[in-house]
Design an enzyme around this catalytic site. Sequence first.
Site, PDB file in Angstrom:
ATOM      1  N   SER A   1       0.832  -1.202   0.000  1.00  0.00           N
ATOM      2  CA  SER A   1       0.000   0.000   0.000  1.00  0.00           C
ATOM      3  C   SER A   1       0.865   1.250   0.000  1.00  0.00           C
ATOM      4  O   SER A   1       1.965   1.259   0.566  1.00  0.00           O
ATOM      5  CB  SER A   1      -0.846  -0.018   1.275  1.00  0.00           C
ATOM      6  OG  SER A   1      -1.471   1.218   1.480  1.00  0.00           O
TER       7      SER A   1
ATOM      8  N   TYR B   1      -2.412  -1.059  10.813  1.00  0.00           N
ATOM      9  CA  TYR B   1      -2.603  -1.633   9.469  1.00  0.00           C
ATOM     10  C   TYR B   1      -1.398  -1.302   8.585  1.00  0.00           C
ATOM     11  O   TYR B   1      -0.803  -2.170   7.945  1.00  0.00           O
ATOM     12  CB  TYR B   1      -3.895  -1.098   8.820  1.00  0.00           C
ATOM     13  CG  TYR B   1      -3.936  -1.374   7.335  1.00  0.00           C
ATOM     14  CD1 TYR B   1      -4.198  -2.658   6.859  1.00  0.00           C
ATOM     15  CD2 TYR B   1      -3.642  -0.367   6.395  1.00  0.00           C
ATOM     16  CE1 TYR B   1      -4.184  -2.935   5.497  1.00  0.00           C
ATOM     17  CE2 TYR B   1      -3.629  -0.637   5.040  1.00  0.00           C
ATOM     18  CZ  TYR B   1      -3.903  -1.926   4.590  1.00  0.00           C
ATOM     19  OH  TYR B   1      -3.874  -2.193   3.243  1.00  0.00           O
TER      20      TYR B   1
ATOM     21  N   LYS C   1       1.769  -3.716   6.741  1.00  0.00           N
ATOM     22  CA  LYS C   1       2.235  -3.704   5.342  1.00  0.00           C
ATOM     23  C   LYS C   1       3.742  -3.464   5.284  1.00  0.00           C
ATOM     24  O   LYS C   1       4.469  -4.106   4.529  1.00  0.00           O
ATOM     25  CB  LYS C   1       1.506  -2.611   4.537  1.00  0.00           C
ATOM     26  CG  LYS C   1       0.033  -2.892   4.306  1.00  0.00           C
ATOM     27  CD  LYS C   1      -0.177  -4.075   3.380  1.00  0.00           C
ATOM     28  CE  LYS C   1      -1.628  -4.473   3.268  1.00  0.00           C
ATOM     29  NZ  LYS C   1      -1.850  -5.800   2.682  1.00  0.00           N
TER      30      LYS C   1
END
Length: 345
Positions: A125, A150, A154
Amino acid sequence: MATVFLAGGAGYIGSHTAVELLNAGYDVVVADNFSNSSPEAIKRVEKITGRMVKLYELDIKDNSKLAEVFRENSIDAVIHFAGLKAVGESVQKPIMYYRNNIDTTLALLETMKEFGVNNILFSSSATVYGEENKVPFTETMARGACSNPYGWTKSMMEQILEDAAKADKDLSVILLRYFNPIGAHESGMIGEDPLGIPNNLMPYVSQVAVGRRECLTIFGNDYPTPDGTCRRDYIHVVDLAKGHVKAIDYILANNCVEIFNLGTGTPYSVTEIVDTFEKVNGINVNHVYGPRREGDLAELYANADKALKILGWKAEKTLEDMCRDSWNWQKNNPDGYNGKKETLA
Ligand code: NAD
Ligand code: WQD
């Protein structure tokens, strides 16, 4: 033709990628625990393409179940979509996010090693660029500090995959850094189907348009941008899916460790999204301006040159296409895949 295993392939990006891989002639095997998706998505992928998809219901964290899939299929490459992705929820439930996102990655790498599968694409991302880097983001920039668990999952998974490839020269890894995927397949048969109240802009806009939510709040109009609302690099999910096909073509032909931004390179503001959605679809989207959302950056977009140069990929679809296709999906499926969602927020 080669077989591609899609971990988390019943989800929004996975289902669109399955369509493009099948259309390009690849065989596709999907495994998903349906924690944020429905098997109906894969039935529709089969309808769209006229091809079969082998579908397993399992948790990717489960090494022994994963091994069964690798035993039963001759897998050439893996795409790792399986992850939890709600930023706010990750702040409330960090352990659940670290456990799910990191363990799925480790289980996949272990099983790939066991079965001699050496190619993996990872759904990363733009969030890994953090707040320090200046736009447009280029792949040579160092990963930054993420503002939520989150994002950290990643960033950590990128590191894990890079370390694994460093230690095992046969392993090829491509990290695909998505910007803001929106839109849906032009058939209107598959699309984004978030559980509960959407966190992301486009599902919220289309649920307001269809009457499932009363009003969109635009988070802040005092940013240092041309119209005061935040700007993002929105990319049509079908363009994004085609980027995966190019990356699969590339990884099957090259022993590599690469990072690619998958974005358009052109930012649009929240107000431009709402205005374009209303205009191309001839429908009103009730909206009000509210305070800023914590953690939002004013502006975020890709430098997309590397994917064009190396993969020969660039996004083709316009903002109008994105808004039209999002609405086509939403109005054909007002309650998503299963039609048992709640009505109003
Ligand atoms: P999604 O939630 O629609 O798809 C993820 C899929 O993984 C779902 O079908 C879910 O059921 C499945 N899954 C999750 N944990 C699993 C587990 N332990 N075992 C088996 N299946 C599991 O999300 P998406 O938008 O399609 O995103 C796909 C990937 O891309 C995710 O990793 C996400 O973090 C990443 N990503 C998404 C965006 C975005 O804005 N949509 C942006 C950047 C990166
Ligand atoms: C877009 C813009 C909001 C909802 C997130 C993740 C990122 C990546 C993509 C996975 C922002 C505004 C939104 C609303 C609004 N996901 N907005 N009203 O925050 O750019 O990125 O999804 O990797 O990691 O952080 O996307 O769709 O939430 O927001 O005004 O009800 O829309 O402020 O400017 P974001 P988003």
